[in-house]
Design a protein around this motif. Structure first.
Motif, PDB file in Angstrom:
ATOM      1  N   ASP A  99      17.955  78.325 128.601  1.00 31.68           N
ATOM      2  CA  ASP A  99      16.579  78.139 129.040  1.00 31.68           C
ATOM      3  C   ASP A  99      16.259  79.259 130.016  1.00 31.68           C
ATOM      4  OD1 ASP A  99      14.035  77.048 129.520  1.00 31.68           O
ATOM      5  OD2 ASP A  99      14.785  75.871 131.211  1.00 31.68           O
ATOM      6  N   TYR A 100      15.302  80.096 129.669  1.00 36.03           N
ATOM      7  CA  TYR A 100      14.870  81.211 130.499  1.00 36.03           C
ATOM      8  C   TYR A 100      13.371  81.121 130.685  1.00 36.03           C
ATOM      9  CZ  TYR A 100      19.266  83.201 128.817  1.00 36.03           C
ATOM     10  OH  TYR A 100      20.580  83.403 128.497  1.00 36.03           O
ATOM     11  N   GLY A 101      12.896  81.407 131.885  1.00 31.36           N
ATOM     12  CA  GLY A 101      11.459  81.413 132.096  1.00 31.36           C
ATOM     13  C   GLY A 101      11.094  81.561 133.553  1.00 31.36           C
ATOM     14  N   GLN A 102       9.850  81.298 133.851  1.00 31.36           N
ATOM     15  CA  GLN A 102       9.324  81.326 135.209  1.00 31.36           C
ATOM     16  C   GLN A 102       9.186  79.876 135.669  1.00 31.36           C
ATOM     17  OE1 GLN A 102       8.408  84.201 137.016  1.00 31.36           O
ATOM     18  NE2 GLN A 102       9.377  85.353 135.365  1.00 31.36           N
ATOM     19  N   TYR A 103       9.950  79.488 136.673  1.00 30.03           N
ATOM     20  CA  TYR A 103       9.975  78.091 137.099  1.00 30.03           C
ATOM     21  C   TYR A 103       9.798  77.956 138.609  1.00 30.03           C
ATOM     22  CZ  TYR A 103      11.840  77.391 132.434  1.00 30.03           C
ATOM     23  OH  TYR A 103      12.004  77.377 131.078  1.00 30.03           O
ATOM     24  N   THR A 104       9.246  76.829 139.016  1.00 35.35           N
ATOM     25  CA  THR A 104       9.000  76.572 140.435  1.00 35.35           C
ATOM     26  C   THR A 104      10.150  75.859 141.123  1.00 35.35           C
ATOM     27  OG1 THR A 104       7.926  74.478 139.911  1.00 35.35           O
ATOM     28  CG2 THR A 104       6.505  76.425 140.071  1.00 35.35           C
ATOM     29  N   SER A 105      10.974  75.124 140.371  1.00 32.06           N
ATOM     30  CA  SER A 105      12.013  74.298 140.977  1.00 32.06           C
ATOM     31  C   SER A 105      13.365  74.397 140.287  1.00 32.06           C
ATOM     32  CB  SER A 105      11.556  72.835 140.993  1.00 32.06           C
ATOM     33  OG  SER A 105      12.502  72.015 141.608  1.00 32.06           O
ATOM     34  N   TYR A 106      13.379  74.307 138.953  1.00 33.78           N
ATOM     35  CA  TYR A 106      14.658  74.333 138.241  1.00 33.78           C
ATOM     36  C   TYR A 106      14.500  74.882 136.831  1.00 33.78           C
ATOM     37  CZ  TYR A 106      13.080  70.098 135.827  1.00 33.78           C
ATOM     38  OH  TYR A 106      12.372  69.190 135.082  1.00 33.78           O
ATOM     39  N   ALA A 107      15.615  75.376 136.285  1.00 32.82           N
ATOM     40  CA  ALA A 107      15.703  75.797 134.887  1.00 32.82           C
ATOM     41  C   ALA A 107      16.657  74.845 134.185  1.00 32.82           C
ATOM     42  CB  ALA A 107      16.216  77.225 134.776  1.00 32.82           C
ATOM     43  N   GLY A 108      16.404  74.592 132.928  1.00 29.18           N
ATOM     44  CA  GLY A 108      17.217  73.652 132.172  1.00 29.18           C
ATOM     45  C   GLY A 108      16.426  72.381 131.960  1.00 29.18           C
ATOM     46  N   PRO A 109      17.044  71.419 131.409  1.00 28.32           N
ATOM     47  CA  PRO A 109      18.470  71.301 131.110  1.00 28.32           C
ATOM     48  C   PRO A 109      18.850  72.012 129.806  1.00 28.32           C
ATOM     49  CG  PRO A 109      17.343  69.313 130.423  1.00 28.32           C
ATOM     50  CD  PRO A 109      16.310  70.195 131.084  1.00 28.32           C
TER      51      PRO A 109
END
Length: 149
Positions: A99-109
């Motif tokens: 999981d790759y991207g622009q996130y504010t808190s977490y990546a995944g699961p």
């Protein structure tokens, strides 16, 4: 086997680098102080983790009832969206999830069947990357790498 593992690590690292610069997903939303269990689901227990500098932690969890591992990267201080990733790979079965991207808190699961297999896993927050190779292999020693791009 060392050559194969090195080649797989290079592929995983390349995918991690390319994916971290590509924002394909919408920002995840989660309350501050989320946990790997909240991200991965009930039944998952943390079996390993690696700090991503002072930015957060990438967690490896395992669910003994279904034999699956889950990886999530969680920021210490949620805020504006940043490049983040979480990934897992089982060299024995050539199975993986990312999981790759622009996130504010977490990546995944990210999930993969890992019962009785060594796993490679990692993640990033911004320009700090962590990868753990040969993890959870009983008596074998894992190899951890942290680097900045």
């Amino acid at each position: 086997m060392r050559l194969t593992r090195s080649a797989l690590a290079a592929v995983a690292l390349t995918a991690l680098s390319v994916g971290a610069t590509t924002a394909l997903a919408s920002p995840a939303s989660a309350a501050p102080n989320t946990t790997p269990q909240k991200v991965c689901g009930s039944g998952y227990k943390t079996v390993n983790s690696a700090p991503i500098g002072s930015l957060g932690t990438v967690y490896l969890t395992y669910n003994s009832s279904n034999g699956k591992n889950c990886v999530t990267t969680i920021r210490n201080n949620p805020g504006n969206a940043r490049a983040m990733s979480a990934w897992i790979y089982v060299p024995d079965t050539n199975e993986g999830d990312e999981d790759y991207g622009q996130y504010t808190s977490y990546a995944g699961p990210t999930y993969v069947y890992g019962r009785a297999h060594c796993v490679d896993w990692g993640g990033n927050i911004g320009s700090v990357y962590v990868q753990v190779l040969g993890s959870n292999c009983a008596a074998l020693k894992e190899h951890r790498v942290t680097f900045t791009r």
